[in-house]
Design a protein around this motif. Structure first.
Motif, PDB file in Angstrom:
ATOM      1  N   SER A 113       0.678  -1.099  -0.081  1.00 56.47           N
ATOM      2  CA  SER A 113       0.030   0.038  -0.014  1.00 56.47           C
ATOM      3  C   SER A 113       0.991   1.256  -0.050  1.00 56.47           C
ATOM      4  O   SER A 113       2.052   1.081   0.259  1.00 56.47           O
ATOM      5  N   THR A 114       0.075   2.329  -0.146  1.00 54.96           N
ATOM      6  CA  THR A 114       1.009   3.632  -0.245  1.00 54.96           C
ATOM      7  C   THR A 114       1.653   3.928   1.302  1.00 54.96           C
ATOM      8  O   THR A 114       2.782   4.161   1.075  1.00 54.96           O
ATOM      9  N   LEU A 115       0.778   3.698   2.166  1.00 55.20           N
ATOM     10  CA  LEU A 115       1.364   3.808   3.516  1.00 55.20           C
ATOM     11  C   LEU A 115       2.711   2.821   3.843  1.00 55.20           C
ATOM     12  O   LEU A 115       3.549   3.117   4.396  1.00 55.20           O
ATOM     13  N   GLN A 116       2.565   1.566   3.428  1.00 53.95           N
ATOM     14  CA  GLN A 116       3.600   0.556   3.757  1.00 53.95           C
ATOM     15  C   GLN A 116       4.928   1.302   3.057  1.00 53.95           C
ATOM     16  O   GLN A 116       5.892   0.929   3.570  1.00 53.95           O
ATOM     17  N   ARG A 117       4.632   1.528   1.678  1.00 49.48           N
ATOM     18  CA  ARG A 117       5.919   2.079   1.034  1.00 49.48           C
ATOM     19  C   ARG A 117       6.532   3.137   1.545  1.00 49.48           C
ATOM     20  O   ARG A 117       7.676   3.436   1.491  1.00 49.48           O
ATOM     21  N   GLU A 118       5.690   4.083   2.123  1.00 50.51           N
ATOM     22  CA  GLU A 118       6.258   5.287   2.778  1.00 50.51           C
ATOM     23  C   GLU A 118       6.897   4.785   3.851  1.00 50.51           C
ATOM     24  O   GLU A 118       8.040   5.441   4.430  1.00 50.51           O
ATOM     25  N   VAL A 119       6.484   3.923   4.788  1.00 49.17           N
ATOM     26  CA  VAL A 119       7.243   3.536   5.920  1.00 49.17           C
ATOM     27  C   VAL A 119       8.409   2.918   5.679  1.00 49.17           C
ATOM     28  O   VAL A 119       9.415   3.090   6.144  1.00 49.17           O
ATOM     29  N   TRP A 120       8.335   1.922   4.654  1.00 46.82           N
ATOM     30  CA  TRP A 120       9.674   1.158   4.383  1.00 46.82           C
ATOM     31  C   TRP A 120      10.652   1.918   3.645  1.00 46.82           C
ATOM     32  O   TRP A 120      11.886   1.816   3.964  1.00 46.82           O
ATOM     33  N   THR A 121      10.311   3.087   3.007  1.00 42.03           N
ATOM     34  CA  THR A 121      11.368   4.063   2.576  1.00 42.03           C
ATOM     35  C   THR A 121      11.744   4.890   3.661  1.00 42.03           C
ATOM     36  O   THR A 121      13.006   5.011   3.918  1.00 42.03           O
ATOM     37  N   ALA A 122      11.049   5.121   4.747  1.00 45.61           N
ATOM     38  CA  ALA A 122      11.378   6.040   5.953  1.00 45.61           C
ATOM     39  C   ALA A 122      12.378   4.864   6.751  1.00 45.61           C
ATOM     40  O   ALA A 122      13.251   5.324   7.251  1.00 45.61           O
ATOM     41  N   LEU A 123      12.201   3.527   6.821  1.00 42.11           N
ATOM     42  CA  LEU A 123      13.083   2.772   7.617  1.00 42.11           C
ATOM     43  C   LEU A 123      14.496   2.756   7.080  1.00 42.11           C
ATOM     44  O   LEU A 123      15.435   2.664   7.801  1.00 42.11           O
ATOM     45  N   ARG A 124      14.546   2.976   5.897  1.00 44.72           N
ATOM     46  CA  ARG A 124      16.039   2.937   5.156  1.00 44.72           C
ATOM     47  C   ARG A 124      16.558   4.042   5.622  1.00 44.72           C
ATOM     48  O   ARG A 124      18.099   4.178   5.429  1.00 44.72           O
ATOM     49  N   ARG A 125      15.841   5.248   6.011  1.00 44.55           N
ATOM     50  CA  ARG A 125      16.711   6.276   6.407  1.00 44.55           C
ATOM     51  C   ARG A 125      17.208   6.360   7.929  1.00 44.55           C
ATOM     52  O   ARG A 125      18.015   7.244   8.597  1.00 44.55           O
ATOM     53  N   ILE A 126      16.712   5.451   8.632  1.00 41.54           N
ATOM     54  CA  ILE A 126      17.225   5.187  10.324  1.00 41.54           C
ATOM     55  C   ILE A 126      18.537   4.695  10.258  1.00 41.54           C
ATOM     56  O   ILE A 126      19.110   3.645   9.653  1.00 41.54           O
ATOM     57  N   PRO A 127      19.574   5.375  10.811  1.00 36.83           N
ATOM     58  CA  PRO A 127      20.967   4.795  10.619  1.00 36.83           C
ATOM     59  C   PRO A 127      21.255   3.623  11.452  1.00 36.83           C
ATOM     60  O   PRO A 127      20.525   3.465  12.570  1.00 36.83           O
ATOM     61  N   ALA A 128      22.067   3.034  10.969  1.00 38.73           N
ATOM     62  CA  ALA A 128      22.436   1.695  11.844  1.00 38.73           C
ATOM     63  C   ALA A 128      23.080   2.466  13.185  1.00 38.73           C
ATOM     64  O   ALA A 128      23.617   3.375  13.266  1.00 38.73           O
ATOM     65  N   GLY A 129      22.710   1.601  14.257  1.00 40.29           N
ATOM     66  CA  GLY A 129      23.460   2.193  15.615  1.00 40.29           C
ATOM     67  C   GLY A 129      22.314   3.033  16.388  1.00 40.29           C
ATOM     68  O   GLY A 129      22.561   3.573  17.579  1.00 40.29           O
ATOM     69  N   THR A 130      20.994   3.259  15.433  1.00 43.26           N
ATOM     70  CA  THR A 130      20.255   3.975  16.254  1.00 43.26           C
ATOM     71  C   THR A 130      18.827   3.183  16.433  1.00 43.26           C
ATOM     72  O   THR A 130      18.733   2.258  15.550  1.00 43.26           O
ATOM     73  N   THR A 131      17.739   3.762  17.065  1.00 36.30           N
ATOM     74  CA  THR A 131      16.582   3.172  16.899  1.00 36.30           C
ATOM     75  C   THR A 131      15.533   4.323  16.844  1.00 36.30           C
ATOM     76  O   THR A 131      16.075   5.816  17.304  1.00 36.30           O
ATOM     77  N   THR A 132      14.405   4.096  16.623  1.00 37.02           N
ATOM     78  CA  THR A 132      13.328   5.182  16.717  1.00 37.02           C
ATOM     79  C   THR A 132      12.227   4.366  17.182  1.00 37.02           C
ATOM     80  O   THR A 132      11.850   3.339  17.353  1.00 37.02           O
ATOM     81  N   THR A 133      11.201   5.236  17.485  1.00 40.08           N
ATOM     82  CA  THR A 133      10.016   4.537  17.947  1.00 40.08           C
ATOM     83  C   THR A 133       8.837   4.636  17.143  1.00 40.08           C
ATOM     84  O   THR A 133       8.969   5.305  16.055  1.00 40.08           O
ATOM     85  N   TYR A 134       7.657   3.807  16.995  1.00 40.68           N
ATOM     86  CA  TYR A 134       6.556   3.793  16.073  1.00 40.68           C
ATOM     87  C   TYR A 134       5.980   5.195  16.200  1.00 40.68           C
ATOM     88  O   TYR A 134       5.682   5.806  15.016  1.00 40.68           O
ATOM     89  N   GLY A 135       5.790   5.984  17.336  1.00 34.99           N
ATOM     90  CA  GLY A 135       5.223   7.030  17.411  1.00 34.99           C
ATOM     91  C   GLY A 135       6.129   8.228  16.559  1.00 34.99           C
ATOM     92  O   GLY A 135       5.613   8.957  16.027  1.00 34.99           O
ATOM     93  N   LYS A 136       7.476   8.063  16.761  1.00 33.09           N
ATOM     94  CA  LYS A 136       8.228   9.068  16.280  1.00 33.09           C
ATOM     95  C   LYS A 136       8.338   8.898  14.634  1.00 33.09           C
ATOM     96  O   LYS A 136       8.380   9.981  13.970  1.00 33.09           O
TER      97      LYS A 136
END
Length: 178
Positions: A84-107
């Motif tokens: 879905s559009t939302l899934q692809r947006e999320v998956w694209t955003a995931l690739r921008r999270i640098p290794a060695g860091t985490t984020t939250t679902y809310g962030k």
């Protein structure tokens, strides 16, 4: 649709890699989750014809480098995800999270422009539907209280990946896949 199925060794167990002829990754799953892989491929591509093939050298090398501690080795790998559009947006955003860091679902929800705190649930569902383990690093998303929460391939693998990337303290001596 014709896709290529390859096997990759990893410290977390045998992996199944699905690519196209141009070496674009469509799925990366663990061999002990073969049904998950097949279900995802059917959902997004109908009944693709899977042809056994050697893993593309650039992908196999990048994965080996990642597991050897070169976390940026996966950054240049090409992926193609149907969802879905939302899934692809999320998956694209995931690739921008640098290794060695985490984020939250809310962030992650806020980063994608959602103000409603309940959007974190939809972000979590899209995260859980990620068909490309490790390369699309859904393991880097944790709960706001710091707990790891779910991971399609098991929490022990998620913990191992986050420890490997030094995003969380190591619990040495645990078997990552049991």
């Amino acid at each position: 649709m014709q896709l290529l199925l390859s096997h990759l060794d990893s410290p977390l167990g045998d992996m199944l890699l699905v690519t196209d002829a141009q070496h674009v990754i469509h799925a990366l799953d663990f061999a002990d989750h073969r049904a998950h892989l097949r279900r995802g491929l059917r959902e997004h591509y109908g009944e693709p014809q899977l042809i056994d093939a050697e893993a593309p050298a650039e992908i196999a090398e990048a994965m080996n480098h990642y597991f050897a501690g070169e976390f940026t080795a996966l950054d240049g790998l090409r992926t193609a995800t149907a969802g879905s559009t939302l899934q692809r947006e999320v998956w694209t955003a995931l690739r921008r999270i640098p290794a060695g860091t985490t984020t939250t679902y809310g962030k992650l929800a806020k980063q994608l422009g959602f103000d409603d705190p309940r959007a974190a649930i939809d972000i979590g569902a899209a995260n859980a539907a990620n068909p490309i383990a490790i390369v699309v690093p859904c393991h880097r998303v944790i709960a706001s209280d710091g707990t790891l929460k779910g991971y399609a391939w098991g929490l022990k693998r998620k913990r191992w990946l986050l420890e490997h990337e030094k995003a969380i303290p190591s619990r040495a001596g645990e078997d990552p896949v049991k």
